[in-house]
Design a protein around this motif. Structure first.
Motif, PDB file in Angstrom:
ATOM      1  N   MET A  89       0.133  -5.333  14.372  1.00  0.00           N
ATOM      2  CA  MET A  89       0.335  -3.916  14.688  1.00  0.00           C
ATOM      3  C   MET A  89      -0.750  -3.061  14.039  1.00  0.00           C
ATOM      4  SD  MET A  89       4.379  -3.261  14.065  1.00  0.00           S
ATOM      5  CE  MET A  89       4.711  -1.835  15.042  1.00  0.00           C
ATOM      6  N   ARG A  90      -1.073  -1.979  14.702  1.00  0.00           N
ATOM      7  CA  ARG A  90      -2.003  -1.001  14.141  1.00  0.00           C
ATOM      8  C   ARG A  90      -1.153   0.074  13.449  1.00  0.00           C
ATOM      9  NH1 ARG A  90      -6.628   2.248  17.104  1.00  0.00           N
ATOM     10  NH2 ARG A  90      -8.281   1.647  15.690  1.00  0.00           N
ATOM     11  N   VAL A  91      -1.311   0.179  12.145  1.00  0.00           N
ATOM     12  CA  VAL A  91      -0.424   1.057  11.376  1.00  0.00           C
ATOM     13  C   VAL A  91      -1.238   2.130  10.647  1.00  0.00           C
ATOM     14  CG1 VAL A  91       1.375   1.176   9.604  1.00  0.00           C
ATOM     15  CG2 VAL A  91       1.140  -0.899  11.000  1.00  0.00           C
ATOM     16  N   LEU A  92      -0.933   3.379  10.941  1.00  0.00           N
ATOM     17  CA  LEU A  92      -1.572   4.478  10.218  1.00  0.00           C
ATOM     18  C   LEU A  92      -0.846   4.658   8.893  1.00  0.00           C
ATOM     19  CD1 LEU A  92      -3.763   6.745  10.660  1.00  0.00           C
ATOM     20  CD2 LEU A  92      -1.837   8.254  11.140  1.00  0.00           C
ATOM     21  N   VAL A  93      -1.585   4.540   7.790  1.00  0.00           N
ATOM     22  CA  VAL A  93      -0.970   4.686   6.472  1.00  0.00           C
ATOM     23  C   VAL A  93      -1.454   6.007   5.877  1.00  0.00           C
ATOM     24  CG1 VAL A  93      -0.562   3.661   4.214  1.00  0.00           C
ATOM     25  CG2 VAL A  93      -0.968   2.169   6.194  1.00  0.00           C
ATOM     26  N   THR A  94      -0.595   7.025   5.952  1.00  0.00           N
ATOM     27  CA  THR A  94      -0.964   8.294   5.328  1.00  0.00           C
ATOM     28  C   THR A  94      -0.840   8.117   3.814  1.00  0.00           C
ATOM     29  OG1 THR A  94       1.237   9.301   5.209  1.00  0.00           O
ATOM     30  CG2 THR A  94       0.067   9.493   7.315  1.00  0.00           C
ATOM     31  N   GLY A  95      -1.752   8.715   3.082  1.00  0.00           N
ATOM     32  CA  GLY A  95      -1.747   8.489   1.630  1.00  0.00           C
ATOM     33  C   GLY A  95      -2.154   7.061   1.289  1.00  0.00           C
ATOM     34  N   GLY A  96      -2.893   6.444   2.188  1.00  0.00           N
ATOM     35  CA  GLY A  96      -3.252   5.030   2.023  1.00  0.00           C
ATOM     36  C   GLY A  96      -4.196   4.758   0.866  1.00  0.00           C
ATOM     37  N   ALA A  97      -4.775   5.819   0.270  1.00  0.00           N
ATOM     38  CA  ALA A  97      -5.638   5.617  -0.893  1.00  0.00           C
ATOM     39  C   ALA A  97      -4.865   5.807  -2.198  1.00  0.00           C
ATOM     40  CB  ALA A  97      -6.819   6.590  -0.848  1.00  0.00           C
ATOM     41  N   SER A 103      -4.193   7.985  17.740  1.00  0.00           N
ATOM     42  CA  SER A 103      -4.612   7.327  18.981  1.00  0.00           C
ATOM     43  C   SER A 103      -4.622   5.802  18.799  1.00  0.00           C
ATOM     44  CB  SER A 103      -6.003   7.835  19.355  1.00  0.00           C
ATOM     45  OG  SER A 103      -6.462   7.156  20.486  1.00  0.00           O
ATOM     46  N   GLY A 104      -3.873   5.110  19.632  1.00  0.00           N
ATOM     47  CA  GLY A 104      -3.848   3.645  19.587  1.00  0.00           C
ATOM     48  C   GLY A 104      -3.018   3.055  18.466  1.00  0.00           C
ATOM     49  N   VAL A 105      -2.242   3.909  17.808  1.00  0.00           N
ATOM     50  CA  VAL A 105      -1.446   3.450  16.665  1.00  0.00           C
ATOM     51  C   VAL A 105      -0.038   3.037  17.120  1.00  0.00           C
ATOM     52  CG1 VAL A 105      -0.205   4.451  14.683  1.00  0.00           C
ATOM     53  CG2 VAL A 105      -2.681   4.637  14.818  1.00  0.00           C
ATOM     54  N   ASP A 106       0.494   1.957  16.535  1.00  0.00           N
ATOM     55  CA  ASP A 106       1.841   1.477  16.890  1.00  0.00           C
ATOM     56  C   ASP A 106       2.920   2.039  15.958  1.00  0.00           C
ATOM     57  OD1 ASP A 106       0.908  -0.461  18.899  1.00  0.00           O
ATOM     58  OD2 ASP A 106      -0.005  -1.442  17.162  1.00  0.00           O
ATOM     59  N   ALA A 107       2.535   2.273  14.705  1.00  0.00           N
ATOM     60  CA  ALA A 107       3.528   2.717  13.714  1.00  0.00           C
ATOM     61  C   ALA A 107       2.820   3.517  12.629  1.00  0.00           C
ATOM     62  CB  ALA A 107       4.232   1.512  13.093  1.00  0.00           C
ATOM     63  N   VAL A 108       3.590   4.282  11.899  1.00  0.00           N
ATOM     64  CA  VAL A 108       3.050   5.079  10.796  1.00  0.00           C
ATOM     65  C   VAL A 108       3.835   4.774   9.536  1.00  0.00           C
ATOM     66  CG1 VAL A 108       2.697   7.421   9.909  1.00  0.00           C
ATOM     67  CG2 VAL A 108       2.352   6.960  12.343  1.00  0.00           C
ATOM     68  N   CYS A 109       3.119   4.583   8.436  1.00  0.00           N
ATOM     69  CA  CYS A 109       3.785   4.493   7.132  1.00  0.00           C
ATOM     70  C   CYS A 109       3.343   5.730   6.353  1.00  0.00           C
ATOM     71  CB  CYS A 109       3.379   3.207   6.410  1.00  0.00           C
ATOM     72  SG  CYS A 109       4.316   2.996   4.879  1.00  0.00           S
ATOM     73  N   HIS A 110       4.265   6.628   6.095  1.00  0.00           N
ATOM     74  CA  HIS A 110       3.927   7.944   5.549  1.00  0.00           C
ATOM     75  C   HIS A 110       4.074   7.963   4.027  1.00  0.00           C
ATOM     76  CE1 HIS A 110       3.401  12.149   5.164  1.00  0.00           C
ATOM     77  NE2 HIS A 110       4.669  12.504   5.154  1.00  0.00           N
ATOM     78  N   ALA A 116       3.436  15.382  15.642  1.00  0.00           N
ATOM     79  CA  ALA A 116       2.304  14.714  16.295  1.00  0.00           C
ATOM     80  C   ALA A 116       2.714  13.327  16.783  1.00  0.00           C
ATOM     81  CB  ALA A 116       1.120  14.608  15.328  1.00  0.00           C
ATOM     82  N   MET A 117       3.557  12.647  16.011  1.00  0.00           N
ATOM     83  CA  MET A 117       4.043  11.331  16.449  1.00  0.00           C
ATOM     84  C   MET A 117       4.870  11.460  17.723  1.00  0.00           C
ATOM     85  SD  MET A 117       5.104   9.486  12.866  1.00  0.00           S
ATOM     86  CE  MET A 117       5.798   8.046  13.686  1.00  0.00           C
ATOM     87  N   ALA A 118       5.728  12.465  17.756  1.00  0.00           N
ATOM     88  CA  ALA A 118       6.538  12.671  18.958  1.00  0.00           C
ATOM     89  C   ALA A 118       5.636  12.951  20.158  1.00  0.00           C
ATOM     90  CB  ALA A 118       7.517  13.820  18.724  1.00  0.00           C
ATOM     91  N   GLU A 119       4.625  13.783  19.934  1.00  0.00           N
ATOM     92  CA  GLU A 119       3.671  14.133  21.000  1.00  0.00           C
ATOM     93  C   GLU A 119       2.921  12.899  21.502  1.00  0.00           C
ATOM     94  OE1 GLU A 119       1.292  16.922  23.282  1.00  0.00           O
ATOM     95  OE2 GLU A 119       3.132  17.258  22.156  1.00  0.00           O
ATOM     96  N   ALA A 120       2.539  12.032  20.548  1.00  0.00           N
ATOM     97  CA  ALA A 120       1.740  10.847  20.888  1.00  0.00           C
ATOM     98  C   ALA A 120       2.605   9.669  21.341  1.00  0.00           C
ATOM     99  CB  ALA A 120       0.894  10.434  19.677  1.00  0.00           C
ATOM    100  N   GLY A 121       3.915   9.812  21.235  1.00  0.00           N
ATOM    101  CA  GLY A 121       4.799   8.719  21.642  1.00  0.00           C
ATOM    102  C   GLY A 121       4.821   7.572  20.649  1.00  0.00           C
ATOM    103  N   VAL A 122       4.487   7.860  19.395  1.00  0.00           N
ATOM    104  CA  VAL A 122       4.561   6.835  18.341  1.00  0.00           C
ATOM    105  C   VAL A 122       5.924   7.001  17.670  1.00  0.00           C
ATOM    106  CG1 VAL A 122       3.548   5.936  16.200  1.00  0.00           C
ATOM    107  CG2 VAL A 122       2.072   6.916  17.973  1.00  0.00           C
ATOM    108  N   GLY A 123       6.805   6.021  17.853  1.00  0.00           N
ATOM    109  CA  GLY A 123       8.191   6.212  17.425  1.00  0.00           C
ATOM    110  C   GLY A 123       8.628   5.353  16.262  1.00  0.00           C
ATOM    111  N   THR A 124       7.700   4.636  15.629  1.00  0.00           N
ATOM    112  CA  THR A 124       8.102   3.755  14.528  1.00  0.00           C
ATOM    113  C   THR A 124       7.592   4.294  13.211  1.00  0.00           C
ATOM    114  OG1 THR A 124       8.021   1.882  16.026  1.00  0.00           O
ATOM    115  CG2 THR A 124       8.067   1.374  13.684  1.00  0.00           C
ATOM    116  N   LEU A 125       8.527   4.581  12.329  1.00  0.00           N
ATOM    117  CA  LEU A 125       8.202   5.157  11.032  1.00  0.00           C
ATOM    118  C   LEU A 125       9.071   4.493   9.975  1.00  0.00           C
ATOM    119  CD1 LEU A 125       6.634   7.705   9.697  1.00  0.00           C
ATOM    120  CD2 LEU A 125       8.889   8.755   9.775  1.00  0.00           C
ATOM    121  N   PRO A 126       8.570   3.432   9.324  1.00  0.00           N
ATOM    122  CA  PRO A 126       9.378   2.813   8.279  1.00  0.00           C
ATOM    123  C   PRO A 126       9.679   3.828   7.185  1.00  0.00           C
ATOM    124  CG  PRO A 126       7.402   1.540   8.722  1.00  0.00           C
ATOM    125  CD  PRO A 126       7.251   2.846   9.432  1.00  0.00           C
TER     126      PRO A 126
END
Ligand code: NAD
Length: 134
Positions: free
Chosen positions: A1-9, A51-58, A89-99
């Motif tokens: 999966m392609r996962v956007l990790v906010t605060g990933g640093a 864009s192109g992301v499957d899930a977000v870890c916030h 933005a996730m709702a807009e982009a249709g990204v619905g997975t947020l652990p």
């Protein structure tokens, strides 16, 4: 999966990034510490990053104790506004997975809409407390 990790640093986020890589996923770091333009409060930047992301870890957040009540607005801005902008933005982009992650509750997954409602209510409450002087 392609996962956007906010605060990933950050502390938690960097461990999430490492764990995702170990498991063969593709983490994308979104953190102002690495890129001043990667701010969760910026709808356009978040939209592009999704864009192109499957899930977000916030994990983007302002944590710890500040110097005083003067810091409250920055905490609310980064933590509540940032989360609200991200969820919209996730709702807009249709990204619905947020652990969901938490230091005090077991990690799990909750529907974005339910968390959006909870965050919106929290932001309203905090705004009210700030405007009415606590
Ligand atoms: N560290 C712990 O022991 C612990 C325990 C329980 C819960 N948590 C939670 O985990 C989350 C992350 O905490 P942490 O300890 O990794 O904090 P941290 O300060 O190490 O990392 C947070 C990261 O978020 C980034 N950030 C801040 N504002 C941003 C913004 N507007 N846009 C993009 N990035 C932004 C910072 O640059 C930083 O790299 C927080 O929600 C915290 O409450 C942490």
């Amino acid at each position: 999966m392609r996962v956007l990790v906010t605060g990933g640093a950050g502390f938690i986020g960097s461990h999430v990034v490492a764990a995702l890589r170990e498991r063969g996923h593709e983490p994308l770091v979104f953190d102002v510490r690495e890129d001043p333009g990667a701010d969760v409060r910026d709808p356009a930047a978040v939209g592009r990053a999704l864009s192109g992301v499957d899930a977000v870890c916030h994990q983007a957040a302002m944590v710890g104790l500040g110097d005083g009540v003067a810091d409250a607005a920055e905490y609310v801005s980064r933590n509540d506004l940032g989360t609200a902008v991200l969820l919209a933005a996730m709702a807009e982009a249709g990204v619905g997975t947020l652990p969901r992650t938490s230091g005090s509750a077991p990690a799990g997954g909750i529907p974005v809409r339910a968390w959006l409602t909870a965050q919106a209510l929290l932001a309203l409450l905090l705004n009210h407390l700030l405007l009415t002087g606590w």
